[in-house]
Design a protein around this motif. Sequence first.
Motif, PDB file in Angstrom:
ATOM      1  N   ARG A 162       9.014 -12.918 -18.254  1.00 63.97           N
ATOM      2  CA  ARG A 162      10.360 -12.427 -17.951  1.00 63.97           C
ATOM      3  C   ARG A 162      10.563 -12.325 -16.444  1.00 63.97           C
ATOM      4  NH1 ARG A 162      13.527 -10.361 -22.205  1.00 63.97           N
ATOM      5  NH2 ARG A 162      14.857  -9.431 -20.596  1.00 63.97           N
ATOM      6  N   ASP A 163      11.797 -12.553 -16.020  1.00 66.38           N
ATOM      7  CA  ASP A 163      12.135 -12.557 -14.596  1.00 66.38           C
ATOM      8  C   ASP A 163      12.103 -11.123 -14.056  1.00 66.38           C
ATOM      9  OD1 ASP A 163      13.214 -12.814 -12.088  1.00 66.38           O
ATOM     10  OD2 ASP A 163      14.913 -14.046 -12.725  1.00 66.38           O
ATOM     11  N   PRO A 164      11.291 -10.866 -13.024  1.00 64.86           N
ATOM     12  CA  PRO A 164      11.246  -9.513 -12.448  1.00 64.86           C
ATOM     13  C   PRO A 164      12.599  -9.016 -11.965  1.00 64.86           C
ATOM     14  CG  PRO A 164       9.430 -10.844 -11.619  1.00 64.86           C
ATOM     15  CD  PRO A 164      10.339 -11.775 -12.368  1.00 64.86           C
ATOM     16  N   SER A 165      13.466  -9.928 -11.578  1.00 66.23           N
ATOM     17  CA  SER A 165      14.776  -9.517 -11.054  1.00 66.23           C
ATOM     18  C   SER A 165      15.652  -8.881 -12.127  1.00 66.23           C
ATOM     19  CB  SER A 165      15.508 -10.709 -10.430  1.00 66.23           C
ATOM     20  OG  SER A 165      15.859 -11.663 -11.424  1.00 66.23           O
ATOM     21  N   GLY A 166      15.263  -9.029 -13.373  1.00 70.78           N
ATOM     22  CA  GLY A 166      16.041  -8.440 -14.451  1.00 70.78           C
ATOM     23  C   GLY A 166      15.746  -6.971 -14.684  1.00 70.78           C
ATOM     24  N   PHE A 167      14.796  -6.406 -13.927  1.00 69.41           N
ATOM     25  CA  PHE A 167      14.396  -5.017 -14.112  1.00 69.41           C
ATOM     26  C   PHE A 167      14.780  -4.181 -12.895  1.00 69.41           C
ATOM     27  CE2 PHE A 167      11.460  -7.528 -16.681  1.00 69.41           C
ATOM     28  CZ  PHE A 167      11.530  -6.878 -17.911  1.00 69.41           C
ATOM     29  N   THR A 168      15.305  -3.017 -13.161  1.00 68.10           N
ATOM     30  CA  THR A 168      15.544  -2.007 -12.132  1.00 68.10           C
ATOM     31  C   THR A 168      14.691  -0.799 -12.493  1.00 68.10           C
ATOM     32  OG1 THR A 168      17.814  -2.756 -11.776  1.00 68.10           O
ATOM     33  CG2 THR A 168      17.242  -0.537 -11.014  1.00 68.10           C
ATOM     34  N   VAL A 169      13.838  -0.373 -11.571  1.00 67.77           N
ATOM     35  CA  VAL A 169      12.891   0.704 -11.851  1.00 67.77           C
ATOM     36  C   VAL A 169      13.238   1.923 -11.001  1.00 67.77           C
ATOM     37  CG1 VAL A 169      10.466   1.403 -11.820  1.00 67.77           C
ATOM     38  CG2 VAL A 169      11.075  -0.951 -12.429  1.00 67.77           C
ATOM     39  N   VAL A 170      13.367   3.064 -11.675  1.00 69.88           N
ATOM     40  CA  VAL A 170      13.612   4.330 -10.991  1.00 69.88           C
ATOM     41  C   VAL A 170      12.530   5.314 -11.412  1.00 69.88           C
ATOM     42  CG1 VAL A 170      15.216   6.243 -10.643  1.00 69.88           C
ATOM     43  CG2 VAL A 170      16.097   3.919 -10.952  1.00 69.88           C
ATOM     44  N   ASP A 171      11.828   5.853 -10.423  1.00 73.45           N
ATOM     45  CA  ASP A 171      10.774   6.824 -10.710  1.00 73.45           C
ATOM     46  C   ASP A 171      10.631   7.743  -9.490  1.00 73.45           C
ATOM     47  OD1 ASP A 171       8.133   7.007 -12.776  1.00 73.45           O
ATOM     48  OD2 ASP A 171       7.811   7.829 -10.778  1.00 73.45           O
ATOM     49  N   PRO A 172      10.546   9.050  -9.716  1.00 71.82           N
ATOM     50  CA  PRO A 172      10.521   9.966  -8.571  1.00 71.82           C
ATOM     51  C   PRO A 172       9.221   9.988  -7.787  1.00 71.82           C
ATOM     52  CG  PRO A 172      10.304  11.183 -10.621  1.00 71.82           C
ATOM     53  CD  PRO A 172      10.604   9.765 -11.000  1.00 71.82           C
ATOM     54  N   VAL A 173       8.124   9.489  -8.372  1.00 65.97           N
ATOM     55  CA  VAL A 173       6.833   9.595  -7.686  1.00 65.97           C
ATOM     56  C   VAL A 173       6.083   8.275  -7.564  1.00 65.97           C
ATOM     57  CG1 VAL A 173       6.537  12.024  -8.319  1.00 65.97           C
ATOM     58  CG2 VAL A 173       5.667  10.237  -9.845  1.00 65.97           C
ATOM     59  N   ARG A 174       6.361   7.326  -8.433  1.00 63.43           N
ATOM     60  CA  ARG A 174       5.584   6.087  -8.406  1.00 63.43           C
ATOM     61  C   ARG A 174       5.921   5.268  -7.170  1.00 63.43           C
ATOM     62  NH1 ARG A 174       3.781   2.535 -13.588  1.00 63.43           N
ATOM     63  NH2 ARG A 174       2.758   0.846 -12.460  1.00 63.43           N
ATOM     64  N   ASP A 175       4.892   4.756  -6.496  1.00 68.88           N
ATOM     65  CA  ASP A 175       5.101   3.997  -5.258  1.00 68.88           C
ATOM     66  C   ASP A 175       5.413   2.528  -5.518  1.00 68.88           C
ATOM     67  OD1 ASP A 175       4.717   6.189  -3.577  1.00 68.88           O
ATOM     68  OD2 ASP A 175       2.536   5.941  -3.617  1.00 68.88           O
ATOM     69  N   GLY A 176       4.814   1.956  -6.546  1.00 66.38           N
ATOM     70  CA  GLY A 176       5.030   0.550  -6.822  1.00 66.38           C
ATOM     71  C   GLY A 176       5.029   0.299  -8.309  1.00 66.38           C
ATOM     72  N   ALA A 177       5.602  -0.834  -8.706  1.00 64.58           N
ATOM     73  CA  ALA A 177       5.669  -1.215 -10.114  1.00 64.58           C
ATOM     74  C   ALA A 177       5.051  -2.600 -10.278  1.00 64.58           C
ATOM     75  CB  ALA A 177       7.109  -1.213 -10.598  1.00 64.58           C
ATOM     76  N   PRO A 178       4.639  -2.952 -11.492  1.00 69.00           N
ATOM     77  CA  PRO A 178       4.106  -4.299 -11.726  1.00 69.00           C
ATOM     78  C   PRO A 178       5.069  -5.370 -11.239  1.00 69.00           C
ATOM     79  CG  PRO A 178       3.744  -2.910 -13.650  1.00 69.00           C
ATOM     80  CD  PRO A 178       4.603  -2.115 -12.710  1.00 69.00           C
ATOM     81  N   GLY A 179       4.501  -6.475 -10.812  1.00 69.34           N
ATOM     82  CA  GLY A 179       5.319  -7.575 -10.315  1.00 69.34           C
ATOM     83  C   GLY A 179       5.957  -7.309  -8.976  1.00 69.34           C
ATOM     84  N   ASP A 180       5.449  -6.286  -8.261  1.00 72.63           N
ATOM     85  CA  ASP A 180       6.019  -5.914  -6.964  1.00 72.63           C
ATOM     86  C   ASP A 180       7.505  -5.591  -7.046  1.00 72.63           C
ATOM     87  OD1 ASP A 180       3.586  -6.215  -5.580  1.00 72.63           O
ATOM     88  OD2 ASP A 180       3.908  -8.376  -5.379  1.00 72.63           O
TER      89      ASP A 180
END
Length: 267
Positions: free
Chosen positions: A28-46
């Motif tokens: 799946r295309d990483p651009s299709g995801f928006t990630v919101v988290d108050p503490v996490r510094d990074g998410a899979p797929g940069d």
Amino acid sequence: MPMFDSILLVGCGNMAGAMLEGWLAAGRDPSGFTVVDPVRDGAPGDIPVARQLPQAGEFDAILLGVKPQNLPDVAPQVAPLAGSGTVILSLLAGVELDVLAQHFPTARAHVRVMPNLAVSLGKAPVALAQAGLDEAGRDGVIALMAPLGTPEWIGEDKFDLVTALAGSGPAFVYRFIDALGGAATRLGLPEDQARRLAIAMVEGAASLAAASPHDPGKLADMVASKGGVTRAGLDVLDDDEALSRLITECLRAARDRSAQMVREARK
């Protein structure tokens, strides 16, 4: 059939992060995801992680990965983003579909999702319960979840039991693997070797069970010759249905705790 090209992850903890890993591994295309988290510094797929929810936007799905007790605080912020084309996907243990509908009344549909961490490998059972989806919508959710393992629709009245089996089940299997290795160590094998052999054995046995036309009970009997080594061990597990009774009580306790969490969430 909805394609779920844009997905907002509200909270990206262990489970939501593992699902994201599974989707990305499936292409799946990483651009299709928006990630919101108050503490996490990074998410899979940069994928960039925002600290605040977007002020506006249209999302095909919103995946709720926050702690259940935080839903009353988070929902008012998320609800404006859940429009008539948005499907709410909830990982929140104990939060029922009608409770989700109360928090997100304008969403197209609401889906409870119960996976386990093997979604990152594409090998998890994914239990689903829904309200508001037509047949095409249900097919779309199945297609979205298929890269993560084996998705199945179940009645919400069985969700507590399936949570115990599919969601908590890996912990019970890990405990069994640990017990196998520990027993072998107590009987004379070096600890690290016993652990490696136990893990390799369970991995192979599970793969064979998944590929075999026979059910696991039949496979056990096929391994065990009358009067042989395996039968001697099975006789201990089968005596007075010892293993069956133990696992039933294990699932009962987990199911009942899940039901208790539902009651607490309603309060």
